[in-house]
Write an enzyme that holds these catalytic residues in place. Structure first.
Site, PDB file in Angstrom:
ATOM      1  N   GLY A  80       0.844  -1.193   0.000  1.00  0.00           N
ATOM      2  CA  GLY A  80       0.000   0.000   0.000  1.00  0.00           C
ATOM      3  C   GLY A  80       0.872   1.233   0.000  1.00  0.00           C
ATOM      4  O   GLY A  80       0.783   2.088   0.887  1.00  0.00           O
ATOM      5  N   GLU A 101       0.604  -1.282  -4.849  1.00  0.00           N
ATOM      6  CA  GLU A 101      -0.521  -0.341  -4.703  1.00  0.00           C
ATOM      7  C   GLU A 101      -1.678  -0.816  -5.566  1.00  0.00           C
ATOM      8  O   GLU A 101      -1.485  -1.179  -6.726  1.00  0.00           O
ATOM      9  CB  GLU A 101      -0.077   1.072  -5.117  1.00  0.00           C
ATOM     10  CG  GLU A 101      -1.167   2.102  -5.155  1.00  0.00           C
ATOM     11  CD  GLU A 101      -1.854   2.290  -3.806  1.00  0.00           C
ATOM     12  OE1 GLU A 101      -3.105   2.276  -3.805  1.00  0.00           O
ATOM     13  OE2 GLU A 101      -1.154   2.447  -2.784  1.00  0.00           O
ATOM     14  N   THR A 114      -2.440  -7.160  -2.591  1.00  0.00           N
ATOM     15  CA  THR A 114      -1.627  -7.975  -1.688  1.00  0.00           C
ATOM     16  C   THR A 114      -2.465  -8.992  -0.927  1.00  0.00           C
ATOM     17  O   THR A 114      -1.990 -10.090  -0.603  1.00  0.00           O
ATOM     18  CB  THR A 114      -0.896  -7.063  -0.685  1.00  0.00           C
ATOM     19  OG1 THR A 114      -0.153  -6.086  -1.412  1.00  0.00           O
ATOM     20  CG2 THR A 114       0.065  -7.855   0.179  1.00  0.00           C
ATOM     21  N   ASP A 147      -5.476   1.433   5.634  1.00  0.00           N
ATOM     22  CA  ASP A 147      -6.877   1.781   5.841  1.00  0.00           C
ATOM     23  C   ASP A 147      -7.343   1.164   7.159  1.00  0.00           C
ATOM     24  O   ASP A 147      -7.268  -0.056   7.336  1.00  0.00           O
ATOM     25  CB  ASP A 147      -7.705   1.238   4.671  1.00  0.00           C
ATOM     26  CG  ASP A 147      -9.142   1.732   4.695  1.00  0.00           C
ATOM     27  OD1 ASP A 147      -9.622   2.130   5.777  1.00  0.00           O
ATOM     28  OD2 ASP A 147      -9.786   1.713   3.632  1.00  0.00           O
TER      29      ASP A 147
END
Length: 293
Positions: A105, A128, A164, A186
């Site tokens: 990320g 990403e 991922t 997140d």
């Protein structure tokens, strides 16, 4: 009189013009804006290799590619995430070394850029899921490579659009990595969305698989609840132990992680707190010897 272009068209025109002329100037972030988070369980039409051996890393790290005779090259295969269909890809070119550091990320690439000169002999990969953000990091790295051609900088970093949570073992072999960064993920505040968090019992087992013994998982967040969640899940996993605070603060990469990501800078501007925890991959236990008959 032509109608004024909408924001989306302006973004597309800017990116097309930047790439048409060769990416030599740093991209402007406002032309790559996208929602802050993406649902990892949604269909993102991703392309991924069936196995790590079939991944064409040379396309991401061309300066580390080994030229081989044509007859020694093997055909690469990729799989379409939407259809499951195997797709032919260009022949695989091997690298002189493997990717050893992953930033899961990676966002707009702040940590990648900062790590490049600090780990000059290590290949670092940003992962990403968002399309526009991945394109921004791609263009940013291309521009930095051109601008620093004589110094040969930023050749050791790259970005890959990937999910991922689904496909990490498709890219990395067992014990390939020695560092994994999970920076400001997140938080998924609602309890029903906790299953989307990037740290979980299942995912920690995948991190343990791709991380070699002694390797480190670096985590940072400004959300206390998420910090406790990550600490609890890694502490509960038999393949990891938490690194002491003394050793953590002696690690020079921790300070870079705190200050060089875009989210980290935002937290600093708002005088927020950053919660850091590092976890070491333990040696696998030995199998008990078979009892002789």
């Amino acid at each position: 009189m032509s109608e004024p272009k909408n924001k989306r068209q302006k973004r597309e025109d800017y990116r097309a013009a930047l790439r048409a002329n060769g990416v030599t100037e740093l991209p402007r972030k406002k032309f790559y804006r996208q929602r802050a988070h993406a649902n990892p369980f949604s269909d993102h039409s991703l392309i991924y290799p069936p196995t790590p051996e079939q991944m064409d890393w040379a396309s991401l790290y061309p300066h580390y590619a080994v030229e081989e005779p044509t007859e020694q090259k093997t055909e690469a295969m990729e799989t379409d995430d939407t259809t499951g269909q195997e797709l032919s890809a260009p022949a695989i070119r091997k690298l002189t070394k493997n990717v050893e550091v992953a930033d899961i990320g990676c966002g707009f690439g702040g940590l990648l850029i900062a790590l490049a000169p600090v780990l000059p002999d290590t290949l670092v990969l940003g992962l990403e899921i968002r399309v526009s953000v991945t394109q921004f990091v791609e263009d940013r790295i291309k521009a930095l490579r051109v601008q620093n051609e004589e110094q040969k900088l930023y050749r050791n970093i790259a970005v890959l659009r990937a999910n991922t949570m689904k496909f990490m073992p498709n890219f990395f072999t067992k014990g390939q990595l020695n560092k994994i960064f999970i920076c400001f993920p997140d938080p998924h505040f609602k309890a029903r969305k906790h299953k989307q968090r990037i740290v979980s019992t299942t995912l920690n087992s995948e991190y343990a698989y791709v991380l070699r013994p002694g390797g480190i998982v670096y985590t940072i967040t400004d959300v206390p609840d998420l910090h406790e969640w990550m600490v609890g899940h890694f502490n509960a996993h038999p393949a990891f132990e938490r690194v002491s605070e003394e050793e953590q603060e002696a690690d020079s990469l921790v300070e870079i992680m705190r200050n060089e990501t875009e989210e980290g800078k935002k937290v600093t501007r708002h005088n927020g707190q950053k919660h850091v925890a590092l976890f070491r991959r333990l040696e696998d236990p030995q199998w008990p010897e078979e009892v002789s008959a």
